[in-house]
Design a protein around this motif. Sequence first.
Motif, PDB file in Angstrom:
ATOM      1  N   PRO A 150       0.846  -1.030   0.000  1.00 20.35           N
ATOM      2  CA  PRO A 150      -0.046   0.058   0.092  1.00 20.35           C
ATOM      3  C   PRO A 150       0.897   1.392   0.010  1.00 20.35           C
ATOM      4  N   LEU A 151       0.330   2.511  -0.454  1.00 25.85           N
ATOM      5  CA  LEU A 151       1.059   3.408  -0.652  1.00 25.85           C
ATOM      6  C   LEU A 151       1.678   3.886   0.807  1.00 25.85           C
ATOM      7  N   ASP A 152       0.945   3.821   1.845  1.00 23.98           N
ATOM      8  CA  ASP A 152       1.296   4.128   3.099  1.00 23.98           C
ATOM      9  C   ASP A 152       2.477   3.347   3.895  1.00 23.98           C
ATOM     10  N   ARG A 153       2.710   2.402   3.058  1.00 24.14           N
ATOM     11  CA  ARG A 153       4.113   1.319   3.386  1.00 24.14           C
ATOM     12  C   ARG A 153       5.008   1.445   2.461  1.00 24.14           C
ATOM     13  N   ALA A 154       5.090   2.320   1.532  1.00 20.69           N
ATOM     14  CA  ALA A 154       6.157   2.423   0.445  1.00 20.69           C
ATOM     15  C   ALA A 154       7.229   3.148   0.977  1.00 20.69           C
ATOM     16  N   LEU A 155       8.487   2.665   0.442  1.00 20.43           N
ATOM     17  CA  LEU A 155       9.768   3.291   0.802  1.00 20.43           C
ATOM     18  C   LEU A 155       9.863   3.955  -0.484  1.00 20.43           C
ATOM     19  N   VAL A 156      10.083   5.152  -0.683  1.00 19.81           N
ATOM     20  CA  VAL A 156      10.189   5.894  -1.946  1.00 19.81           C
ATOM     21  C   VAL A 156      11.545   6.780  -2.038  1.00 19.81           C
ATOM     22  N   GLY A 157      12.265   6.492  -3.230  1.00 17.79           N
ATOM     23  CA  GLY A 157      13.447   7.373  -3.421  1.00 17.79           C
ATOM     24  C   GLY A 157      13.299   8.340  -4.115  1.00 17.79           C
ATOM     25  N   ASP A 193      19.236   4.451  -7.636  1.00 21.95           N
ATOM     26  CA  ASP A 193      17.834   4.330  -7.030  1.00 21.95           C
ATOM     27  C   ASP A 193      17.138   3.616  -7.788  1.00 21.95           C
ATOM     28  N   LEU A 194      17.203   3.651  -9.143  1.00 21.35           N
ATOM     29  CA  LEU A 194      16.534   2.669 -10.056  1.00 21.35           C
ATOM     30  C   LEU A 194      16.815   1.447  -9.954  1.00 21.35           C
ATOM     31  N   CYS A 195      17.942   1.021  -9.784  1.00 23.37           N
ATOM     32  CA  CYS A 195      18.354  -0.256  -9.423  1.00 23.37           C
ATOM     33  C   CYS A 195      17.897  -0.685  -8.097  1.00 23.37           C
ATOM     34  N   ASP A 196      17.836   0.164  -7.367  1.00 18.83           N
ATOM     35  CA  ASP A 196      17.309  -0.344  -5.913  1.00 18.83           C
ATOM     36  C   ASP A 196      15.804  -0.620  -6.005  1.00 18.83           C
ATOM     37  N   VAL A 197      14.997  -0.153  -6.958  1.00 16.51           N
ATOM     38  CA  VAL A 197      13.867  -0.389  -7.154  1.00 16.51           C
ATOM     39  C   VAL A 197      13.820  -1.864  -7.662  1.00 16.51           C
ATOM     40  N   THR A 199      15.806  -4.082  -7.336  1.00 15.08           N
ATOM     41  CA  THR A 199      16.307  -5.262  -6.453  1.00 15.08           C
ATOM     42  C   THR A 199      15.384  -5.243  -5.238  1.00 15.08           C
ATOM     43  N   GLY A 200      14.310  -4.293  -5.013  1.00 17.20           N
ATOM     44  CA  GLY A 200      13.512  -4.365  -3.920  1.00 17.20           C
ATOM     45  C   GLY A 200      14.210  -3.786  -2.679  1.00 17.20           C
ATOM     46  N   ARG A 201      15.262  -2.927  -2.831  1.00 20.12           N
ATOM     47  CA  ARG A 201      15.521  -2.036  -1.747  1.00 20.12           C
ATOM     48  C   ARG A 201      14.911  -0.474  -1.594  1.00 20.12           C
ATOM     49  N   LEU A 202      14.239  -0.442  -2.609  1.00 20.21           N
ATOM     50  CA  LEU A 202      13.283   0.859  -2.650  1.00 20.21           C
ATOM     51  C   LEU A 202      12.066  -0.015  -3.300  1.00 20.21           C
TER      52      LEU A 202
END
Length: 269
Positions: A150-157, A193-197, A199-202
């Motif tokens: 859910p948006l409220d649990r998203a870690l966003v870069g 940052d795009l790579c972190d998306v 890999t699931g780091r973001l």
Amino acid sequence: MTDPNTGLLALALEAARRAGDFLRDGRPADLAVAATKTSAIDVVTEMDIASEKMITGFLADRRPEDGFLGEEGASTEGTSGVKWIIDPLDGTVNYLYGRPAWAVSIAAERDGVTVVGVVHAPMRGETCRAVLGGGAHLDDTPIQVNTAPPLDRALVGTGFGYLADRKAHQAAVAAWIIPEVRDIRRGGSAAIDLCDVATGRLDAYYERGLNPWDYAAGELIAREAGALTGGRPGAPASTELAVAAPPGLFEPLQERLEAYGAWHDGTLA
């Protein structure tokens, strides 16, 4: 039949490795700013320039008919239909300050379509790569974006530009977004940052003001890892706005960014 893009990937990996080794091992103790771009704090070092020359020279020796688009000035059209899009040092300010979040980013376009992406982060000891239709990998391990929270649990870069008006507007957008998400991270390298998306780091990433060399490789890697990517609704990623997130998170995040005018230049806000 061998995929012709596999050969492009091999060249991109080797060029990125050579440039990364040079940047990591050759960084002078007295590294200084060689030039500025959009403002006095948007800097170029001598290492950015030397890295781009190293990459373009390596690729041109092996594929002399290809075109180039590089952050530090390489710009040729070529005749082969292949164009290399190069950020020889993404995260220059991090590099200048001795921070580890910097990378070499190399993408290859064939007839205007990005078909290969490599992001090599020497201080992480990691390389993310993708070939169009072939999935994405961290070194030799396949990678996949997170299942959309859910948006409220998203870690966003995100990231911020170097022009004062734009940066002020970007800060306002971040302030509007923060209460709606888990938290915001600002790493200083769009490619990483795009790579972190991927890999699931973001969980997600967005930014205004990127150039093609900032996002070309990372966007392909994120897409091949299962992310949706784009800009404003119905538009591809561009200087106006770049967004990457898994399906189910991409849509509400893009809607919020559109409502908050994340694509504004700052002077328009």
